[in-house]
Motif scaffolding. Structure first.
Motif, PDB file in Angstrom:
ATOM      1  N   GLU A   1       1.042  -2.608  -3.597  1.00 40.46           N
ATOM      2  CA  GLU A   1      -0.521  -2.135  -2.930  1.00 40.46           C
ATOM      3  C   GLU A   1      -0.027  -1.307  -1.847  1.00 40.46           C
ATOM      4  OE1 GLU A   1      -2.616  -5.500  -2.134  1.00 40.46           O
ATOM      5  OE2 GLU A   1      -2.813  -6.086  -4.318  1.00 40.46           O
ATOM      6  N   ALA A   2       1.005  -1.775  -0.973  1.00 37.02           N
ATOM      7  CA  ALA A   2       1.236  -0.667   0.307  1.00 37.02           C
ATOM      8  C   ALA A   2       1.657   0.549  -0.345  1.00 37.02           C
ATOM      9  CB  ALA A   2       2.271  -1.482   1.163  1.00 37.02           C
ATOM     10  N   GLU A   3       2.599   0.737  -1.281  1.00 39.22           N
ATOM     11  CA  GLU A   3       2.898   1.905  -1.937  1.00 39.22           C
ATOM     12  C   GLU A   3       1.778   2.710  -2.357  1.00 39.22           C
ATOM     13  OE1 GLU A   3       5.554   3.722  -5.744  1.00 39.22           O
ATOM     14  OE2 GLU A   3       5.006   1.524  -5.532  1.00 39.22           O
ATOM     15  N   ALA A   4       0.713   2.124  -2.994  1.00 37.91           N
ATOM     16  CA  ALA A   4      -0.385   2.842  -3.303  1.00 37.91           C
ATOM     17  C   ALA A   4      -1.446   3.428  -2.293  1.00 37.91           C
ATOM     18  CB  ALA A   4      -1.315   1.915  -4.385  1.00 37.91           C
ATOM     19  N   ARG A   5      -1.338   2.772  -1.142  1.00 35.63           N
ATOM     20  CA  ARG A   5      -2.030   3.118  -0.011  1.00 35.63           C
ATOM     21  C   ARG A   5      -1.306   4.339   0.532  1.00 35.63           C
ATOM     22  NH1 ARG A   5      -2.669  -2.359   1.268  1.00 35.63           N
ATOM     23  NH2 ARG A   5      -1.000  -2.258   2.497  1.00 35.63           N
ATOM     24  N   ARG A   6      -0.074   4.266   0.604  1.00 43.27           N
ATOM     25  CA  ARG A   6       0.693   5.357   1.288  1.00 43.27           C
ATOM     26  C   ARG A   6       0.582   6.901   0.385  1.00 43.27           C
ATOM     27  NH1 ARG A   6       4.904   4.848   4.748  1.00 43.27           N
ATOM     28  NH2 ARG A   6       6.207   6.295   3.533  1.00 43.27           N
ATOM     29  N   THR A   7       0.792   6.392  -1.035  1.00 44.31           N
ATOM     30  CA  THR A   7       0.474   7.571  -1.975  1.00 44.31           C
ATOM     31  C   THR A   7      -0.896   8.363  -1.939  1.00 44.31           C
ATOM     32  OG1 THR A   7       1.883   6.558  -3.356  1.00 44.31           O
ATOM     33  CG2 THR A   7       0.520   8.343  -4.414  1.00 44.31           C
ATOM     34  N   ARG A   8      -1.843   7.330  -1.857  1.00 44.98           N
ATOM     35  CA  ARG A   8      -3.515   7.884  -1.602  1.00 44.98           C
ATOM     36  C   ARG A   8      -3.301   8.711  -0.204  1.00 44.98           C
ATOM     37  NH1 ARG A   8      -5.141   2.996  -4.032  1.00 44.98           N
ATOM     38  NH2 ARG A   8      -5.140   2.183  -2.025  1.00 44.98           N
ATOM     39  N   ALA A   9      -2.903   8.209   0.766  1.00 41.17           N
ATOM     40  CA  ALA A   9      -3.003   8.820   2.125  1.00 41.17           C
ATOM     41  C   ALA A   9      -2.324  10.189   1.969  1.00 41.17           C
ATOM     42  CB  ALA A   9      -2.535   8.024   3.006  1.00 41.17           C
TER      43      ALA A   9
ATOM     44  N   ASP B   1       9.439   5.224   0.127  1.00 44.19           N
ATOM     45  CA  ASP B   1       8.214   4.954  -0.671  1.00 44.19           C
ATOM     46  C   ASP B   1       8.580   4.105  -1.980  1.00 44.19           C
ATOM     47  OD1 ASP B   1       6.387   6.428   0.557  1.00 44.19           O
ATOM     48  OD2 ASP B   1       7.027   8.203  -0.237  1.00 44.19           O
TER      49      ASP B   1
END
Length: 499
Positions: free
Chosen positions: A14-22, A5
């Motif tokens: 942005e990809a990190e944020a999507r992974r965190t939200r998921a 991560d």
């Protein structure tokens, strides 16, 4: 966050944020059904039991439980009553501090007690300037009962109203950043609480503003900051070993209260509708051109509309209300049990209470109250406050060496003094309990009471006044028992009361 991560976040935030939200959504779906109040009910979740820790159970459920229970306290009479009853009985007029030391340090002890009372009985103690210490105690307990936990933060700040440079800021548990969860550089975090590698609390990740406040969206996105553990008192009821965050006291009754609310609303609406429509007049066929009235969408009390065809009068039959009270009473008892308060205190219904039943319920309730006071509140809030005060008052030059602090709960009101005082006296006379122990059991401070009695008797003796309340001078029948020749007292041989 894992190393993957952090690597992704370095190159693609942005990809990190999507992974965190998921990940957050996934954890919530896994944990949300741990409580009925945060899930979908019990009908389809019988097999959900699992051997997860307390922290895993309430990690995703706590925000939902907290929000739903607050909604209940705002709009449900039983939840509001339960929280109020618990707060009033645990704190009442306040759990008061008392300085303790050896007799040789009496002057130092008196000065410490004077400084403590001057500080804690002023609103200068409150960072918001609204409460004294006892008001903060009540608000902290109410916050913990309603939302699961409360935070008291030390603020070293001078105030002209108090010589002690110390204030206490009371925060809701929402200020804890629950996204701080997992391994960290110097240890790990659990729902905003920082631990070192030896599993000891070292800090709290606190937001600058309440996450649900509009100021949080207007303020710069600085994130939460780590506050040292010695500057924070975390009040919550630990129900399982290792539990880091608390849950609202009424969690087990959330679904019951919601269903009872809906049931009572449905019964009230049914009765209102039945009371509005008294009956209908139906006109026979072929009688003129008169047409029936259009049935209005909104019914009013006492309505008697005329409808066509076939003139007839038919009265509505209101639904029966039999059994309603018994059903509601059973549900109220379940709610009272979940909160740990007596049914009569929850509902205000004393119709079926006598002295024996009231005393039995009161004794059990008082045991629960005492357990919370001495097992949770005093070891956390009490000891934390006296530690902060000792550190702060030494900055003013006051020597606190040899001084410790005790906390005295408010006095316990007797249900029926005529029935309870007599057995207390018998226990004292039989040697089952000391006088100090009896005084302490009622919530009073023995040393203060006995000192006041001694001063009062000396004052009366100097003036030759004899009261029947002094068992050393008069009997229960009012017969004088003073010694002959004692200054200020009459000779028993010449006392008319002894004739």
């Amino acid at each position: 966050m894992t190393w993957l991560d952090r690597t992704i976040g370095w190159f693609a935030p942005e990809a990190e944020a999507r992974r965190t939200r998921a990940r957050v959504v996934t954890e919530r779906l896994r944990a949300v059904n741990g409580y009925d109040g945060a899930g979908k009910g019990r009908r389809n979740t019988w097999t959900r039991g699992r051997d997860t820790s307390a922290n895993a159970e309430n990690r995703a459920a706590l925000p939902i439980l907290r929000a739903r229970h607050r909604e209940m306290v705002r709009n449900n009479a039983y939840a509001a009553s339960a929280v109020r009853v618990l707060t009033s009985n645990i704190i009442s007029t306040g759990i008061r501090p008392r300085a303790v030391s050896e007799d040789a340090l009496k002057d130092r002890r008196d000065q410490a007690q004077k400084s403590m009372l001057q500080w804690c009985e002023s609103t200068a103690i409150d960072y918001d300037g609204r409460h004294d210490l006892y008001g903060l105690q009540a608000l902290a307990v109410r916050t913990a009962m309603e939302a699961g936990d409360a935070l008291l933060v030390r603020v070293t700040q001078r105030d002209p109203r108090s010589p002690v440079p110390l204030k206490v800021r009371l925060l809701e548990g929402d200020y804890l950043d629950h996204t701080k969860n997992g391994p960290m550089a110097s240890g790990y975090a659990v729902q905003g609480v920082q631990f070192n590698k030896q599993h000891q609390r070292v800090g709290y990740w606190l937001h600058q503003h309440h996450p649900g406040d509009t100021l949080a969206s207007l303020a710069p996105m600085t994130g939460s900051k780590l506050t040292p553990a010695e500057d924070v008192i975390h009040l919550y009821e630990m129900l399982r070993p290792g539990q880091v965050r608390g849950v609202p006291r009424g969690t087990a009754a959330l679904m019951r209260m919601k269903n009872l609310d809906e049931y009572q609303d449905a019964r009230i609406e049914a009765q209102k509708s039945a009371a509005c429509l008294v009956g209908a007049v139906i006109e026979p066929d072929g009688e003129g051109d008169r047409k029936g009235d259009v049935l209005p969408e909104r019914l009013e009390p006492g309505m008697f509309p005329r409808l066509a065809p076939g003139e007839d009068v038919r009265f509505s039959t209101p639904p029966s209300v039999s059994g309603h009270g018994e059903f509601v009473s059973v549900e109220q008892h379940g709610i009272a049990i979940a909160y740990g308060v007596p049914h009569e205190s929850l509902t205000g219904d004393l119709s079926e209470v006598n002295y024996s039943s009231a005393r039995l319920g009161y004794l059990q309730f008082q045991r629960d109250i005492e357990r919370y006071r001495w097992g949770t509140f005093i070891p956390t809030v009490g000891e934390g406050i006296d530690r902060w005060f000792t550190d702060a008052v030494q900055l003013t030059g006051l020597n606190m060496e040899g001084i410790t602090w005790e906390w005295a709960p408010p006095e316990r009101e007797l249900l029926d003094p005529s029935r309870e005082v007599g057995p207390m006296i018998l226990m004292n006379r039989a040697g089952y309990r000391s006088l100090r122990g009896t005084i302490r059991s009622t919530g009073y401070e023995p040393d203060a009471i006995l000192k006041e009695i001694d001063e009062e008797r000396r004052w009366l003796k100097e003036r030759g006044i004899i009261l029947t309340t002094d068992a050393g001078l008069t009997s229960n029948a009012g017969v004088t028992q003073a010694r002959q020749g004692e200054t200020g007292f009459p000779d028993p041989a010449n006392d008319p009361a002894n004739d």
